[in-house]
Design a protein around this motif. Sequence first.
Motif, PDB file in Angstrom:
ATOM      1  N   UNK A  56      33.354   4.128  96.869  1.00  0.00           N
ATOM      2  CA  UNK A  56      34.524   4.956  97.151  1.00  0.00           C
ATOM      3  C   UNK A  56      34.472   6.263  96.370  1.00  0.00           C
ATOM      4  N   UNK A  57      34.101   6.180  95.105  1.00  0.00           N
ATOM      5  CA  UNK A  57      34.036   7.380  94.268  1.00  0.00           C
ATOM      6  C   UNK A  57      33.010   8.364  94.799  1.00  0.00           C
ATOM      7  N   UNK A  58      31.832   7.872  95.176  1.00  0.00           N
ATOM      8  CA  UNK A  58      30.785   8.765  95.695  1.00  0.00           C
ATOM      9  C   UNK A  58      31.221   9.430  96.996  1.00  0.00           C
ATOM     10  N   UNK A  59      31.862   8.660  97.873  1.00  0.00           N
ATOM     11  CA  UNK A  59      32.357   9.245  99.125  1.00  0.00           C
ATOM     12  C   UNK A  59      33.415  10.300  98.831  1.00  0.00           C
ATOM     13  N   UNK A  60      34.327   9.998  97.903  1.00  0.00           N
ATOM     14  CA  UNK A  60      35.365  10.952  97.536  1.00  0.00           C
ATOM     15  C   UNK A  60      34.796  12.199  96.904  1.00  0.00           C
ATOM     16  N   UNK A  61      33.810  12.036  96.027  1.00  0.00           N
ATOM     17  CA  UNK A  61      33.201  13.192  95.368  1.00  0.00           C
ATOM     18  C   UNK A  61      32.516  14.105  96.399  1.00  0.00           C
ATOM     19  N   UNK A  62      31.881  13.505  97.405  1.00  0.00           N
ATOM     20  CA  UNK A  62      31.220  14.304  98.439  1.00  0.00           C
ATOM     21  C   UNK A  62      32.237  15.058  99.296  1.00  0.00           C
ATOM     22  N   UNK A  63      33.368  14.417  99.583  1.00  0.00           N
ATOM     23  CA  UNK A  63      34.413  15.102 100.342  1.00  0.00           C
ATOM     24  C   UNK A  63      35.000  16.259  99.538  1.00  0.00           C
ATOM     25  N   UNK A  64      35.203  16.040  98.261  1.00  0.00           N
ATOM     26  CA  UNK A  64      35.722  17.111  97.399  1.00  0.00           C
ATOM     27  C   UNK A  64      34.740  18.266  97.306  1.00  0.00           C
ATOM     28  N   UNK A  65      33.442  17.960  97.258  1.00  0.00           N
ATOM     29  CA  UNK A  65      32.435  19.011  97.146  1.00  0.00           C
ATOM     30  C   UNK A  65      32.468  19.947  98.351  1.00  0.00           C
ATOM     31  N   UNK A  66      32.773  19.390  99.528  1.00  0.00           N
ATOM     32  CA  UNK A  66      32.861  20.219 100.738  1.00  0.00           C
ATOM     33  C   UNK A  66      33.995  21.232 100.614  1.00  0.00           C
TER      34      UNK A  66
END
Length: 325
Positions: A56-66
């Motif tokens: 979940x954290x990795x998916x969230x971090x990738x969404x935030x990076x966008x």
Amino acid sequence: MSRAVILGTGSCLPKRIVTNAELEQMVETSDEWIASRTGIRSRHIAGQGEQNFQLATKAGRRALAVTGIDPQDLDLIIVATLSPHMIMPSTACFVQAELGAENAFAYDINAACAGFTYGLDLASNYIQNRPDMKILLIGAETLSARVNWQDRNTCVLFGDGAGAVVLGGTNDERGVLGSRLHSDGALWNLLCMDSPESNNPDLRTDDWVGPHIRMNGGEIFKHAVRMMEDAVNTLLRKHGFTINDVDIMIPHQANIRILKNLRERLGVAEDKVFVNLSKYGNTSAASIPIALDEAHRQGRLHRGDLVLLCTFGGGLTWGSLLLRW
């Protein structure tokens, strides 16, 4: 009125891929049996360092990076899951700590496979009231920890993964237009999962068989198609659209027969339905956000597109949601 708009997407899949051929060595089944009945060819299975909150954290971090949004600028983190890392604290609290999102409050929701759509509706309502909010919504599952690996009717269906979106407010034509959400608790036993056995002997049940997913596949098929069809048609009529106005439909990735039957009953063209079920299996609350992220990265989503989400899960829970990309 301000609407909630998706600002960015992200996803995370475990490294290990388990094919149908590998499942043949574990349970009495075959690649042909699984593929012909479900459309699934493989699924991702979590390993060490890939707990629910870590995916979940990795998916969230990738969404935030966008989006370029800093985790400290988040106001709220919601995780939709039926396979949390712990019962307490919530998976969302673990994500908050991992991201360093110290200004956000965080909690989980459980609406089974419909969880992400329920969460998107929830986030939309927050943003209508507070348009300046920044919300991270994640669907994350490690269902490999929640299936009976001796039950060929269920263990072949599910996979692990996480998908995320970052939401903010907008005053233009984009954003969440509306939703149609439903539940029917009277049908709970068609798709369910027990908790660990009670430590209080007076609260133990006679039919407890273990904390894993149980499903009546035939009945679920009939209810899923009919209920999603009704939720979609009712929502489209409410907002003055027809199925022909929809640019892309992203359904919960449960079973190819369900998706094909639903598509035919709705009269939606096959090329308008995004399907990635064969690669990931049923990832429950993670399936729609993983598909959203994949569709986005493939260039399938364009500004102004009318996007239709529809879903069905245990509870029973189901619904549809319309958004303008």
